[in-house]
Write a protein that holds these residues in place. Sequence first.
Motif, PDB file in Angstrom:
ATOM      1  N   THR A 815      -8.790  -0.090   1.019  1.00 22.50           N
ATOM      2  CA  THR A 815      -9.802  -0.792   1.809  1.00 22.50           C
ATOM      3  C   THR A 815     -10.487  -1.926   1.070  1.00 22.50           C
ATOM      4  N   SER A 816     -10.317  -2.024  -0.223  1.00 25.56           N
ATOM      5  CA  SER A 816     -11.029  -3.048  -1.001  1.00 25.56           C
ATOM      6  C   SER A 816     -10.057  -4.080  -1.534  1.00 25.56           C
ATOM      7  N   ALA A 817     -10.581  -5.294  -1.736  1.00 27.43           N
ATOM      8  CA  ALA A 817      -9.771  -6.378  -2.297  1.00 27.43           C
ATOM      9  C   ALA A 817      -9.711  -6.259  -3.802  1.00 27.43           C
ATOM     10  N   LYS A 818      -8.688  -6.880  -4.383  1.00 26.78           N
ATOM     11  CA  LYS A 818      -8.478  -6.844  -5.833  1.00 26.78           C
ATOM     12  C   LYS A 818      -8.761  -8.219  -6.403  1.00 26.78           C
ATOM     13  N   ILE A 819      -9.617  -8.286  -7.376  1.00 28.26           N
ATOM     14  CA  ILE A 819     -10.020  -9.564  -7.962  1.00 28.26           C
ATOM     15  C   ILE A 819      -9.361  -9.698  -9.323  1.00 28.26           C
ATOM     16  N   SER A 988     -13.574  -8.866   0.245  1.00 23.40           N
ATOM     17  CA  SER A 988     -13.038  -7.966   1.288  1.00 23.40           C
ATOM     18  C   SER A 988     -11.869  -8.635   1.970  1.00 23.40           C
ATOM     19  N   LEU A 989     -11.044  -7.797   2.554  1.00 24.16           N
ATOM     20  CA  LEU A 989      -9.850  -8.309   3.237  1.00 24.16           C
ATOM     21  C   LEU A 989     -10.055  -8.235   4.731  1.00 24.16           C
ATOM     22  N   PRO A 990      -9.333  -9.028   5.477  1.00 23.44           N
ATOM     23  CA  PRO A 990      -9.459  -8.940   6.937  1.00 23.44           C
ATOM     24  C   PRO A 990      -8.972  -7.584   7.413  1.00 23.44           C
ATOM     25  N   SER A 991      -9.347  -7.308   8.643  1.00 24.40           N
ATOM     26  CA  SER A 991      -8.970  -6.007   9.216  1.00 24.40           C
ATOM     27  C   SER A 991      -7.475  -5.920   9.493  1.00 24.40           C
ATOM     28  N   PRO A1050      -3.501  -7.154   0.811  1.00 22.62           N
ATOM     29  CA  PRO A1050      -3.031  -6.057  -0.055  1.00 22.62           C
ATOM     30  C   PRO A1050      -2.376  -4.966   0.788  1.00 22.62           C
ATOM     31  N   SER A1051      -1.308  -4.434   0.278  1.00 24.76           N
ATOM     32  CA  SER A1051      -0.618  -3.355   0.980  1.00 24.76           C
ATOM     33  C   SER A1051      -1.275  -2.032   0.668  1.00 24.76           C
ATOM     34  N   ASN A1052      -0.920  -1.011   1.451  1.00 20.01           N
ATOM     35  CA  ASN A1052      -1.471   0.314   1.208  1.00 20.01           C
ATOM     36  C   ASN A1052      -0.806   0.923  -0.003  1.00 20.01           C
ATOM     37  N   PRO A1053      -1.495   1.098  -1.054  1.00 14.66           N
ATOM     38  CA  PRO A1053      -0.846   1.649  -2.267  1.00 14.66           C
ATOM     39  C   PRO A1053      -0.606   3.133  -2.099  1.00 14.66           C
TER      40      PRO A1053
END
Length: 1152
Positions: A815-819, A988-991, A1050-1053
């Motif tokens: 659910t969170s973006a990676k910086i 954050s990433l889009p829905s 981001p994909s679902n890890p």
Amino acid sequence: MAFLQQWKRLNFFDKEVVKLPGTAEIFTSLRDIDITTCASGRGQVTLGDSDGNLFFLDRNLEISGFRAYELRVTHLYQLKQHNILVSIGQDEAGINPIIKVWNLDKQDKMRNPTCSRITRALPGSNQPCHVSALAVSETMTMMAIGFQDGSVTLIRGDVTRDRHNKFRTVFQDKTPVTGLAFRHTQRSTVLFVATETSVSSFNLSGKDPHREVLDLHGCPPRCAVLSDATQDNQFVMGREDAVYFYQPDGRGPCLAFEGKKTLLHWYRGYLVVVTKDSKMLSRNLGAAGQQLVMDTVTVYDIQNKFIAYLAPVPEVLDVFQEWGSIYVLGGDRKLYHLQEKDTQTKLEILFKKNLYSLAINLAKSQHYDYDGLIDIFTQYGDHLYGKGDHDGAISQYIRTIGHLEPSYVIRKFLDAQRIHNLTAYLQALHKQSLATEDHTTLLLNCYTKLKDNSKLDEFIMTKDKEVDFDVETAIKVCRQAGYYKHALFLAEKHGQHDWYLKVQLEDIKDYQRALTYIAKLEFFEAMDNMKKYGKTLMNEVPKDTTDLLKILCTDYKPSDIANFLQVGEEDEPLIDSNMLSGDVMPSVQKANAEEFIHIFVNNSGQLMEFLEHMVKVQPDSSHLIYNTLLELYLHDMAHEGERRNRLELHRKAMDLLQTSDALYDIDQAMVLCQMHNFKQGILFLYEKSKLYQQILHYHMENNEYDQVIDTCKRHGTQDPNLWVQTLSYFARKEENCKQYIVEVLSQIDRYNLLPPLMVIQTLAHNSSATLSVVKDYIIRRLQQENDQITEDERLVKQYREETEKMRIQMEEMKTSAKIFQVSKCSICNHNLELPSVHFLCQHSYHQHCFESYAENDLECPACAPENHKVMDIIRAQEQSKDLHEQFHRQLEKSQDGFSVVADYFGRGVFNKVTLVTDTFPASPKKLTPSQSPGILPAPMKPTMATQGAPRATQHPVQKPIQQVPRPSQAAAPTRATQPSTGYTQPTSLPSIQQPSRTQTPPQTQVSRSTPSSVQIPTNRGGTQSFQQETKQPQTAAADVYRSSPSRLTPSNPNPPKSSSPSLHHRAPTAPTQPTQEYNPFFGAGSSTTKAPAPGTAPTAQKSSAPSKTQTYNPQSNPFETGPPKADNPFGNDGSGSNPFEEDEDANNPFFN
């Protein structure tokens, strides 16, 4: 005439007057011819008369002629091999005669023969003289002329021509020459010359003829002739007293044929003699009534010595042979034909007169066939047998051997009085190697009946004599008749070893000599005979027989054995000379000792000695040798009364059992020891066979408590169950066994062999066992169980906490973006510059550094070694999960079987794999990434999903981010420019979540998780799926971008997974809903589906499908949550275009 009475007079010729063909009229055409000479040959008869004419008479009795001389013809000579006629006659009176040579094959115009040569006959005195004899060589190279003055002229050269002829007078005598003849051999040519007073021979091979005077008595004219090859071409001369034969070097035999000879002629082995007998009266037979004297014509068979014909003929003028018969020209000018009878008729005449010897000789001289001769011999033998001449009869029967059935003769002489005749016939039958076994038997019986030892010795014991009888039959007969010496001689001479030994052992009973004979035989013959006669020899001469068998079964050499036994008759070398010279390599021949054990059936002592020798010399002997020797030891030990001997046998038996290279059969040896109650041997074999249970039971049966405990101590490490059985054993005892039970319990507690409850239940059966016996054991076990429970509770709590942390981290990654905030390259440690590559494991690289150090473009170089180790562990576990035998082996040996089962359960041994197809509902072409956690102790764990069409090839490495302004291909790593200092990435990433290549963030803490499904691609393009849990540290996660920056999400890890510190205690949890699985280090094209484990509840699957309400705008940036900013941090022209936008929008996974 006394001598003539000894010659049989037979009538082998038929006399008849020659008649005209086809009529009964007598041939009288010669009546008016005054015949002076005649010759025959080449199918016609040549006649010469007193008027100088030559007449030719053919077979049809037709006469032709011509005038050859003016006055008369005196001599004619017809060559046998050439159609040449030589004549001598007179053309003028008072001068020397003329020689003419006629070629009868050539005719002149008058159809008369051509005269090829005319010359005068000149005597040695050069005075006119009449010719008295003529001879021409068949080689046509020489001609001899004899004169009445006693001279002989030899003409050398071609007799048909005048040229190159040499005249030479070779002989001169006072009396006229009466006969001439040439004799040709391969080496020489001899001329015989006969006069009225002498006989001489001249060797014409040299230049000068050599004269040899043969006799000083001569013969009348026309009384000399040359015989044929049957009489060796001898010169035959007739006088009144006898007929003489001469060789070139002397006189030969003489036949007393009395009477005045007027003419001699030779015909096919017959000598035709014409004589005048004063007692014969003259008859009026001539023309005009003249008186003619009767001459006697006698035909002698010189070879067979009988008179073949005798008859009177009126005044014989000449005798000649032509057309296969003898013709006599009488003074009445008639031809008399003497026709010889056929051979069969002759033999019938002889048979009627019982002249069998003469018949045999006649048949041989007439070249009669051999079958006909056999009939004559048989008839002759029957004739003599009928007359009582048995010796003569048997001699004739002997000549029929090979054709006449021997039984025909043997039946005639079976009478005891004729046994010597039968013996002679049987001997002849054996000499011709035509005797059968019955004949040999009969002959030897004849010898034995006659008591003729000399004949028997001659027949049998002649060393140089060829074998002409059946040896085996002769041995049988001699043995039956008691002639053992002869039987042994025959058997030894002809190699009949079996018969020799039979006679020696059964008849003579000389056992030592029989053993000596066997020792001289070749290996295979000696071995066979020892098998056959070994029992007999062992009973009589046991020691020598045993010694022979020792060498026969080790290294057999006949000479060595004979010397070893010291019974050889001849001195033989110990080593063959060929071996010393190196020509022949020595070969070891040895028999199988097992095959000779049966001959020791009544002599166990010698058998023990033999077997001990074999075991010592050949340690690799068979099982039977060792087993038999052990049985002998045990048997003798059981029946031995003396203690010292018994101890010695006991020692030998144990030495045999304890020998490391002994090849005895353990099972059979164990049976033997049990049969003879050999305790030490039984325990040793149990221990050697690792039958520790049997050792324990053996001591238990004998109530040997100390030995029971000692057995458990010595073999408890190999078989811990021995202590358990020992506990049960002592528990059943009512005696006070407290000290033994305490020691057993200590060992059970030490190795954790039984649960405490089972120990108490076992000891409950023993009434003597009190609580004090197990008090310490129970307290110690309860304390251990309590400690174990406390430790397990701690671990459960720890694993739950770690699991919860992992779930929180997984949710954050979803659910969170990676910086990305790394500013330096992880390889060169310099500031990052475009183009650069970023990984979710917080490692960043310059593109040129990454390309230089990375093994491939899909994996972080810093994390690759650790990732490889993890993958190797996974592969090893995958390979070992199918090793069922290893699983059972570990389960049997392990003290904690539950931990082994848990370990293999974690490897996926008990899982059932099924393939399930799952697609996105909104986009069938897109695949949802797997929700299964991976296993990575490394700082990253990538997960992958396809976008659009999958790549052609995928590699088991991590996919990096490459930052470049414009990518060349949609499927290649996306390049991005380095953000400026004031630029901030969205938090954050889009829905809208689209599948992309991502990496699982590393974990820093260790937590316990359930086994997960892992998908490993194989080298052949397939995949392998298994469940495994590993330790995975937690670190900050980083997304890996594969599309343009404007469309990256981001994909679902995969949820992180960790394993407990101990691999033996794992608690499986419920797996997730069937998902599509893939290798965390591979691309999107290698994913497969994995079914949940049976018996588990499926969990809700999170979907990242795009929202139906949101549309795609290629000009908008998906990382911006608010309206676009006025200032572009990337420094573009402000036209609103995305610097990360790709050209191939059609391949965008978000475009649908």
